[in-house]
Design a protein around this motif. Sequence first.
Motif, PDB file in Angstrom:
ATOM      1  N   MET A 267       0.831  -1.203   0.000  1.00 31.46           N
ATOM      2  CA  MET A 267       0.000   0.000   0.000  1.00 31.46           C
ATOM      3  C   MET A 267       0.861   1.247   0.000  1.00 31.46           C
ATOM      4  O   MET A 267       1.804   1.362   0.778  1.00 31.46           O
ATOM      5  CB  MET A 267      -0.922  -0.032   1.235  1.00 31.46           C
ATOM      6  N   GLU A 268       0.469   2.193  -0.854  1.00 33.05           N
ATOM      7  CA  GLU A 268       1.298   3.363  -1.148  1.00 33.05           C
ATOM      8  C   GLU A 268       1.088   4.548  -0.210  1.00 33.05           C
ATOM      9  O   GLU A 268       1.292   5.693  -0.616  1.00 33.05           O
ATOM     10  CB  GLU A 268       1.024   3.804  -2.590  1.00 33.05           C
ATOM     11  N   ASN A 269       0.698   4.336   1.055  1.00 36.84           N
ATOM     12  CA  ASN A 269       0.516   5.442   2.001  1.00 36.84           C
ATOM     13  C   ASN A 269       1.653   6.456   1.860  1.00 36.84           C
ATOM     14  O   ASN A 269       2.815   6.088   1.774  1.00 36.84           O
ATOM     15  CB  ASN A 269       0.513   4.908   3.431  1.00 36.84           C
ATOM     16  N   GLY A 300       8.665  -0.834  -6.813  1.00 34.98           N
ATOM     17  CA  GLY A 300       8.510   0.189  -7.848  1.00 34.98           C
ATOM     18  C   GLY A 300       7.082   0.701  -7.896  1.00 34.98           C
ATOM     19  O   GLY A 300       6.835   1.899  -7.831  1.00 34.98           O
ATOM     20  N   HIS A 301       6.157  -0.217  -7.949  1.00 34.75           N
ATOM     21  CA  HIS A 301       4.742   0.150  -8.055  1.00 34.75           C
ATOM     22  C   HIS A 301       4.342   1.133  -6.953  1.00 34.75           C
ATOM     23  O   HIS A 301       3.780   2.192  -7.233  1.00 34.75           O
ATOM     24  CB  HIS A 301       3.896  -1.125  -7.976  1.00 34.75           C
ATOM     25  N   GLU A 302       4.628   0.773  -5.716  1.00 38.83           N
ATOM     26  CA  GLU A 302       4.192   1.638  -4.608  1.00 38.83           C
ATOM     27  C   GLU A 302       4.942   2.967  -4.643  1.00 38.83           C
ATOM     28  O   GLU A 302       4.365   4.024  -4.387  1.00 38.83           O
ATOM     29  CB  GLU A 302       4.402   0.947  -3.262  1.00 38.83           C
ATOM     30  N   PHE A 304       6.061   4.495  -7.316  1.00 40.01           N
ATOM     31  CA  PHE A 304       5.552   5.305  -8.438  1.00 40.01           C
ATOM     32  C   PHE A 304       4.192   5.916  -8.116  1.00 40.01           C
ATOM     33  O   PHE A 304       3.831   6.964  -8.650  1.00 40.01           O
ATOM     34  CB  PHE A 304       5.493   4.474  -9.729  1.00 40.01           C
ATOM     35  N   HIS A 305       3.432   5.255  -7.246  1.00 37.29           N
ATOM     36  CA  HIS A 305       2.152   5.824  -6.810  1.00 37.29           C
ATOM     37  C   HIS A 305       2.338   7.212  -6.180  1.00 37.29           C
ATOM     38  O   HIS A 305       1.385   7.991  -6.122  1.00 37.29           O
ATOM     39  CB  HIS A 305       1.500   4.925  -5.761  1.00 37.29           C
ATOM     40  N   ASN A 306       3.519   7.497  -5.663  1.00 37.92           N
ATOM     41  CA  ASN A 306       3.680   8.793  -5.002  1.00 37.92           C
ATOM     42  C   ASN A 306       3.282   9.932  -5.928  1.00 37.92           C
ATOM     43  O   ASN A 306       2.724  10.936  -5.485  1.00 37.92           O
ATOM     44  CB  ASN A 306       5.126   8.973  -4.518  1.00 37.92           C
ATOM     45  N   LYS A 323      -5.223   5.583 -11.263  1.00 34.76           N
ATOM     46  CA  LYS A 323      -3.935   5.423 -10.583  1.00 34.76           C
ATOM     47  C   LYS A 323      -3.379   4.006 -10.728  1.00 34.76           C
ATOM     48  O   LYS A 323      -2.178   3.847 -10.845  1.00 34.76           O
ATOM     49  CB  LYS A 323      -4.033   5.837  -9.111  1.00 34.76           C
ATOM     50  N   GLU A 324      -4.249   2.983 -10.738  1.00 37.05           N
ATOM     51  CA  GLU A 324      -3.715   1.617 -10.749  1.00 37.05           C
ATOM     52  C   GLU A 324      -3.250   1.169 -12.126  1.00 37.05           C
ATOM     53  O   GLU A 324      -2.172   0.605 -12.274  1.00 37.05           O
ATOM     54  CB  GLU A 324      -4.736   0.633 -10.163  1.00 37.05           C
ATOM     55  N   GLY A 325      -4.060   1.410 -13.147  1.00 36.50           N
ATOM     56  CA  GLY A 325      -3.645   1.027 -14.494  1.00 36.50           C
ATOM     57  C   GLY A 325      -2.359   1.754 -14.866  1.00 36.50           C
ATOM     58  O   GLY A 325      -1.401   1.153 -15.373  1.00 36.50           O
ATOM     59  N   VAL A 388      -9.110  -3.728 -13.657  1.00 39.20           N
ATOM     60  CA  VAL A 388      -8.712  -2.371 -13.284  1.00 39.20           C
ATOM     61  C   VAL A 388      -7.186  -2.213 -13.338  1.00 39.20           C
ATOM     62  O   VAL A 388      -6.671  -1.204 -13.830  1.00 39.20           O
ATOM     63  CB  VAL A 388      -9.251  -2.025 -11.882  1.00 39.20           C
ATOM     64  N   TYR A 389      -6.473  -3.215 -12.881  1.00 40.56           N
ATOM     65  CA  TYR A 389      -5.012  -3.133 -12.821  1.00 40.56           C
ATOM     66  C   TYR A 389      -4.366  -3.471 -14.169  1.00 40.56           C
ATOM     67  O   TYR A 389      -3.751  -2.624 -14.805  1.00 40.56           O
ATOM     68  CB  TYR A 389      -4.474  -4.082 -11.737  1.00 40.56           C
ATOM     69  N   GLU A 390      -4.495  -4.730 -14.575  1.00 45.46           N
ATOM     70  CA  GLU A 390      -3.724  -5.176 -15.747  1.00 45.46           C
ATOM     71  C   GLU A 390      -4.324  -4.726 -17.071  1.00 45.46           C
ATOM     72  O   GLU A 390      -3.604  -4.283 -17.960  1.00 45.46           O
ATOM     73  CB  GLU A 390      -3.526  -6.692 -15.713  1.00 45.46           C
TER      74      GLU A 390
HETATM   75 ZN    ZN Z   1      -1.390   0.206  -6.907  1.00 39.72          ZN
END
Ligand code: ZN
Length: 880
Positions: A267-269, A300-302, A304-306, A323-325, A388-390
């Motif tokens: 989780m990208e908190n 990386g994923h979390e 990059f969410h920043n 944000k997820e895609g 939603v993601y992939e």
């Molecule tokens: Zn995500």
Amino acid sequence: MRTDTPQTIYRKDYTPPTYQVETVELGFDLDPDRTIVASRLVMVSNPESVGEGIELHGVNLQLVSLRMNGRTLYEGDYDISGGILRIPAAPDRVTLEIETLTSPVKNTTLSGLYVSNGNFFTQCEAEGFRSITYFPDRPDVMAKFTVMLRADKNRYPVLLSNGNLVEEGDLDDGRHFAKWEDPFKKPSYLFALVAAKLVCQEENFRLKDGRDALLQVWVEDGNLDKTDYAMQSLKNSIRWDEERFGLELDLDRFMIVAVSDFNMGAMENKGLNIFNTKFVLANPRVATDVDYAGIEAVVGHEYFHNWTGNRVTCRDWFQLSLKEGLTVFRDQEFSADMIGTDSGRAVTRIEQVRTLRQAQFPEDAGPMAHPVRPDSFVEINNFYTVTVYEKGAEVVRMYQTLLGRDGFRKGMDLYFERHDEQAVECDDFRAAMADANGRDLAQFERWYSQAGTPVVTASSRYDANAGAFALTLSQSCPATPGQPDKLPFHIPVAVGLLGADGKDIELTVDGKKAGATAVLELTEPSQTFQFTGVKQAPIPSILRDFSAPIVLDYPYTDEQLLHLFSHDSDPVNRWEAGQRLAMERLLAMTAAAGSGGQLALDDTFIDAMRKILVDESLDPAFRENALLLPSESMVAEQMDMVNPQAIHLARQSMRKAIGSTLRKEFHAQYEANQTPGDYSPDAISAGKRGLKNLALAYLSAAPDDAINMLAQGQFDRAGNMTDRVAALVSLIQSAAPGAADALERFYAEFDNEALVVDKWFAIQAAAPGADVAAVRALMKHPAFTLKNPNRARSLIFNFCNGNPAQFHAPDGSGYAFWAEQVKALDALNPQVASRLARSMDRWRRYAPALQAQMKNALEKVAGAGKLSNDVNEVVSKALT
Ligand code: ZN
Ligand code: ARG
């Protein structure tokens, strides 16, 4: 747990919040049984709002006191119903002071504030914050947070929250405090706290603008020997985002915390990413190559969410893919760039295509099908999906395919220029891409609004006299729940033409030079593209690099596929040709197995596999992927009436035929791809191990004493977990005499390593001989617990989703087991339960005898009392 009848929430019903929150000050007195949360909110009425009054969300909270502008409010001044606290009459600018009580130790949902191994953690996305305190818990309410944590110093020496540490010190009674301030405004779903006994690896890292940032990876004592790779991946991520997108870390401190009880990956908190231990902890002894790749991708994923998620966030949860895609696309590009070579990049692309087909296409064709931007949901947690993601990532990738890398970057720059610190919609991203490039992307919107996997049917005509090759592409899209008819999509179809020599023909399309690969834009129901100057009948290579998330239907002959499999310059389509050849044969063999016929495999196909296997000009990782057969569930997706046992039989005999015919070659590759010396997770070494272990798996499909000894020797002498697990799987798959003993030794050696014990359960759950009775027996093992999601997934999910021939046992025992476990999990953790509930999505496609029993099991769950919204939505959609 459900309190009212489940309600469907619609995207079209969105209304802006009545109030915005300027600042929020939170005070936590942390105690596992009785945590007091004091909150002070400065709120201002929202001029864009149409409604009135203050609305705060809250669930499972005990309200202690509520004051507005210093005055205590009593029942009547406010009312609480359906999870909302309403204050109908409020001035335009107010200060609310709220005190609530919760019991974190009783929280088994792992959402909100909970206890894991005696430590406190939070998970607030999507709607966990409302179980911590009353708050407008919606992503379009963004506020500045200040957080004061107080807890016992001995038990919880580490107190973390978002942003910067501004003050810390001791209190009476052995307690201490820490005060954190997040300089950026954020929605409540990005809030986090950790109060724990943990240790960290830390490092100062120089950012591009010259500032130093403090990077920390926090883990339980005893795990500091497993944090290097996560730290390295974090540094690589920061660098990569600076270079590829010009995006810098906006904080002085960035923390990753590992927790063993976690519903998802991570989780990208803001500034305080909380991770499932599975995506942090690694060393060669306990982690496989796949684990290492997962850590790099998720770190990386979390990170990059920043920017894509935190600085620019979602207006509402229907926009989740915004944000997820986008962030999945970014982490995919990051992983590909970390390998650096074209062939390495192609292998990552092949793996993405496999995931999409294996998981997303079935979702798109099943009862839970939804657009990338859904129109409605009952439980938002059910929409953290592969769609939603992939598929969302594929949609983002198509912008880059249509606009080019530079055009895509321009669109990203404009997106941040326009929307920094805003909560926006998928349409805003599309508008930025269009405007930055002067392109009309109106039709492209349908990728967000229409569910289902489009089918592109291709046909071609070659006119030798004119040197003209005409390619006709026609599109359609199957009906999905609530969407009977679809409009044409804007589909980029990358095409090359191969000559008889296997080389690419230089293309001229509709009069324009296009190099070796042309990106055709299919926007109509049907279009014909003219290739001129084609001196010989070509073989088309269509959908290169998997340029769109569609099913391509072209009447390839075996001969043409063999040609593409040997020569296509596009590695993804080269792999694809092999998959098509294999799938045709798997389907034929499955049909034969179902009717008790002969299971024969032709030499032509085995020869083609041989050629790839021994082609030293190809990367080992590519060869491994090219020789990997479509999974049993992928075969099932191609059939109108699924017979899981026949599929299993067919695939096993195909593996056996290949393994025994190519025995000599597999042996040679097994020897040639050893990786002596210190373990390194780099792509080249991992690729060699992958090919070597694939060779072992094929050899073990047709085992004899010598092959069993080979696997046994690898197991005994393995210097890393990749080789050890591969050997163990081979021993079990071939039911080698040493298999049981190896399993026992494996457990004895790693019983202190939770993530390895997960593997131990997972391997047994997917073993060909594992029936329901065996799985039930494993559930009695002292190390098994339903409460830990990783553990539940390792055994139960791997059986229900990863062992189809056993799960679909004709006596229905698998389905009864499934129903039982869904209900048991639901009482503890609805999010995990509803993932398991999805195992039954495709029930309508099974043979009638199985279908009836599956339906029965679904009805049993649906009829059970006290079902969560999560599970209820999944099973009732399955039965609709
Ligand atoms: Zn995500
Ligand atoms: N945003 C997180 C991620 O993709 C996932 C959070 C999932 N939370 C949930 N309740 N389903 O990195």
